[in-house]
Scaffold this motif. Sequence first.
Motif, PDB file in Angstrom:
ATOM      1  N   ILE B  69       0.844  -1.198   0.000  1.00 56.64           N
ATOM      2  CA  ILE B  69       0.000   0.000   0.000  1.00 56.64           C
ATOM      3  C   ILE B  69       0.879   1.249   0.000  1.00 56.64           C
ATOM      4  CG2 ILE B  69      -1.685   1.292   1.375  1.00 56.64           C
ATOM      5  CD1 ILE B  69      -2.679  -1.510   2.359  1.00 56.64           C
ATOM      6  N   GLN B  70       1.926   1.186   0.830  1.00 57.24           N
ATOM      7  CA  GLN B  70       2.892   2.278   0.888  1.00 57.24           C
ATOM      8  C   GLN B  70       3.526   2.509  -0.494  1.00 57.24           C
ATOM      9  OE1 GLN B  70       3.125   3.694   3.828  1.00 57.24           O
ATOM     10  NE2 GLN B  70       4.591   5.277   3.221  1.00 57.24           N
ATOM     11  N   ALA B  71       3.884   1.412  -1.158  1.00 54.35           N
ATOM     12  CA  ALA B  71       4.587   1.508  -2.448  1.00 54.35           C
ATOM     13  C   ALA B  71       3.712   2.172  -3.509  1.00 54.35           C
ATOM     14  CB  ALA B  71       5.018   0.122  -2.911  1.00 54.35           C
ATOM     15  N   VAL B  72       2.439   1.819  -3.544  1.00 51.09           N
ATOM     16  CA  VAL B  72       1.578   2.409  -4.572  1.00 51.09           C
ATOM     17  C   VAL B  72       1.324   3.886  -4.256  1.00 51.09           C
ATOM     18  CG1 VAL B  72      -0.672   1.805  -3.598  1.00 51.09           C
ATOM     19  CG2 VAL B  72      -0.417   1.983  -6.038  1.00 51.09           C
ATOM     20  N   LYS B  73       1.267   4.218  -2.985  1.00 55.43           N
ATOM     21  CA  LYS B  73       1.075   5.606  -2.586  1.00 55.43           C
ATOM     22  C   LYS B  73       2.260   6.462  -3.033  1.00 55.43           C
ATOM     23  CE  LYS B  73       1.015   7.362   1.731  1.00 55.43           C
ATOM     24  NZ  LYS B  73       0.728   7.178   3.160  1.00 55.43           N
ATOM     25  N   GLY B  75       4.153   5.798  -5.496  1.00 53.41           N
ATOM     26  CA  GLY B  75       4.377   5.656  -6.933  1.00 53.41           C
ATOM     27  C   GLY B  75       5.511   4.715  -7.291  1.00 53.41           C
ATOM     28  N   ARG B  76       5.886   3.795  -6.387  1.00 53.22           N
ATOM     29  CA  ARG B  76       6.965   2.869  -6.683  1.00 53.22           C
ATOM     30  C   ARG B  76       6.482   1.631  -7.422  1.00 53.22           C
ATOM     31  NH1 ARG B  76       8.750   0.944  -2.045  1.00 53.22           N
ATOM     32  NH2 ARG B  76       7.572   2.235  -0.613  1.00 53.22           N
ATOM     33  N   CYS B  77       5.174   1.473  -7.567  1.00 52.61           N
ATOM     34  CA  CYS B  77       4.663   0.357  -8.350  1.00 52.61           C
ATOM     35  C   CYS B  77       3.336   0.780  -8.982  1.00 52.61           C
ATOM     36  CB  CYS B  77       4.476  -0.889  -7.481  1.00 52.61           C
ATOM     37  SG  CYS B  77       3.156  -0.709  -6.288  1.00 52.61           S
ATOM     38  N   ASP B  78       2.874  -0.017  -9.961  1.00 55.69           N
ATOM     39  CA  ASP B  78       1.623   0.333 -10.629  1.00 55.69           C
ATOM     40  C   ASP B  78       0.417  -0.024  -9.769  1.00 55.69           C
ATOM     41  OD1 ASP B  78       2.857   1.263 -12.968  1.00 55.69           O
ATOM     42  OD2 ASP B  78       3.190  -0.796 -13.619  1.00 55.69           O
ATOM     43  N   ILE B  79       0.427  -1.271  -9.274  1.00 52.67           N
ATOM     44  CA  ILE B  79      -0.724  -1.771  -8.534  1.00 52.67           C
ATOM     45  C   ILE B  79      -0.236  -2.361  -7.213  1.00 52.67           C
ATOM     46  CG2 ILE B  79      -2.589  -3.469  -8.535  1.00 52.67           C
ATOM     47  CD1 ILE B  79      -2.592  -3.258 -11.598  1.00 52.67           C
ATOM     48  N   GLY B  80      -0.845  -1.944  -6.105  1.00 54.05           N
ATOM     49  CA  GLY B  80      -0.504  -2.513  -4.819  1.00 54.05           C
ATOM     50  C   GLY B  80      -1.403  -3.706  -4.519  1.00 54.05           C
ATOM     51  N   LEU B  81      -0.872  -4.692  -3.802  1.00 56.09           N
ATOM     52  CA  LEU B  81      -1.657  -5.876  -3.466  1.00 56.09           C
ATOM     53  C   LEU B  81      -1.819  -5.926  -1.952  1.00 56.09           C
ATOM     54  CD1 LEU B  81       0.386  -8.361  -5.653  1.00 56.09           C
ATOM     55  CD2 LEU B  81      -1.694  -7.158  -6.294  1.00 56.09           C
ATOM     56  N   SER B  82      -3.054  -6.087  -1.509  1.00 54.74           N
ATOM     57  CA  SER B  82      -3.266  -6.129  -0.075  1.00 54.74           C
ATOM     58  C   SER B  82      -4.214  -7.267   0.275  1.00 54.74           C
ATOM     59  CB  SER B  82      -3.852  -4.798   0.392  1.00 54.74           C
ATOM     60  OG  SER B  82      -4.319  -4.922   1.709  1.00 54.74           O
ATOM     61  N   SER B  83      -3.906  -7.998   1.333  1.00 51.20           N
ATOM     62  CA  SER B  83      -4.810  -9.073   1.742  1.00 51.20           C
ATOM     63  C   SER B  83      -5.693  -8.611   2.894  1.00 51.20           C
ATOM     64  CB  SER B  83      -4.040 -10.335   2.100  1.00 51.20           C
ATOM     65  OG  SER B  83      -3.006 -10.050   2.991  1.00 51.20           O
TER      66      SER B  83
END
Lengths: 288, 269
Positions: B69-73, B75-83
């Motif tokens: 979640i931090q990474a997508v916020k 902009g370090r990745c396109d899509i964040g994955l969270s369970s």
Amino acid sequence: MKKQKIFENIVHGIFLILGMITVGCVLLITLYLVLAGIPAIRKIGLYDFLFGAKWASTAKEPSYGILPFILTSIYGTAGAILIGVPVGFLTSVYLAKLAPAKIKTVVSGAVSLLAGIPSVVYGLVGMMVLVPGIRNLFHIPDGASLFAAIIVLAIMILPSIINMSITALEAVPKEYEDASLALGAAPIETYFKVSVPAAKSGIAAAVVLGVGRAIGEAMAVMMVSGNAPNLPELFGSVRFLTTAVASEMSYSGGLQRQALFSIALVLFLFIMLINAALNFFLKRSKEE
Amino acid sequence: MKKIFTFIITVSLTALTLTGCSSKQKSGTVSTDGSTSMEEVIGVLGEAFQEKYNGMSFTYNPTGSGSGIQAVKEGRCDIGLSSRSLKDEEKADGLTETVLANDGIAVIVNPKNTLNDIDVDTIAKIYTGEITNWSELGGNDAQIVVIGREAGSGTRDGFESITGTENACKYRQELTSTGDVITTVSQNPDAIGYASLAAVNDQVKALLVGGVAPSEDTVKDGSYVIQRPFVLVTKNDEKLSDAAQKFFDFVMSDEAAPLISQAGAVPVK
């Protein structure tokens, strides 16, 4: 002639740069750990951090005391030394002085192999064999404990202790032993009263090396020690300094992550102390 | 001779790396980052996506839900994955969640254990240390060994919030992966643990919760209560790159649903 000198200088320069890579890495890691580790200690308070007995990093009101981890690491290492040193030391005396050449080859080979086994394999075997074994042997609900970690660590530090002690024992001048034997001392008497005292600095260095190996191990102990952040008990579930960092790092954020760096900094200081001790013993052993 | 050989190898390797880079840039990359529980699901989807859109490249960085979640916020990745579902403050930071699938968390015991059925209250009592002996549940006179996951794990977060035991669990062991939990429970007849339904095998016994067995159907119709969502996290003020949009559409399509079930989770479609 001149051409050769230029070539020499170039090669010299390349080697210097390669050497500097190591120094640079150490400096970089030290600097990074200090910079990353200090903020959390400041926020939590040095006393609360080092001597707080409760670690609950994801609770609503988190508490970051690492005393359980520090004590566990110290107890675990001490236990591993207590078991590993007598076994390793006597093995090395046997291999260096008493063993027939054939047996020495076989045992030395086994020791080297033991040194080469990856720590995750120690952990796996510990998890599948040792933990259920301890559970059945001592009739306790669960075998994953400080005791299991101590056994695994004791085995893991054997190669370091054995190899280094052998080197120290073999470096003892043969004249010392010959003189002792000529005076009528028995071989065993000679080895323990002449060779071992003469090699004592090297053997001490071997023990310190073992301590360093034991305190820095993460993977194997993580798999057998249960990982609950309790104050250490021999048959209780415990968490080491190393495993505290490793087990929470992947999910952490904010102050929790900073605190993990602080734990790493504490661990790093321990290792520095151990290294200083190692250098001290090695230097003394050379002077002798 | 040797020098020339080394030189050739170096040059060819460099060339290879360079071409590798340029071809990537040409066709587009999708980067995902986050939950380790979603590893299987996202792995299968990523492979199928790369197969369908030849030349697209797909990356997955298993760092955990929080980090994703931090990474997508940032902009370090396109899509964040969270369970887990996004928290309110995360939504306030401009993030949107799209539920990709649901995953059951199975409560597992050793196959030798005689217990078959349990309810959420009892589970909570076991995990908070109110019930400590199997005999209280009609089993053998043996202490219950409570196994869980490490702080911050999506599975632990899901389990504790559904059973209402946040920060109150008294774990005997905190293990760092689903596999470790299953192995440990399979080794100890008195252990109880929890693990993603997708990963449960016949080494352990999954308990019925309130009379409902965990399965794809019971997770889907909601009758199996211990379940959590697998979520795709995106920024709501920024458009996805073409490649990322294609990936997003693909995983939400009917075509991807059987792949998600194959990986053990329950697609929302």
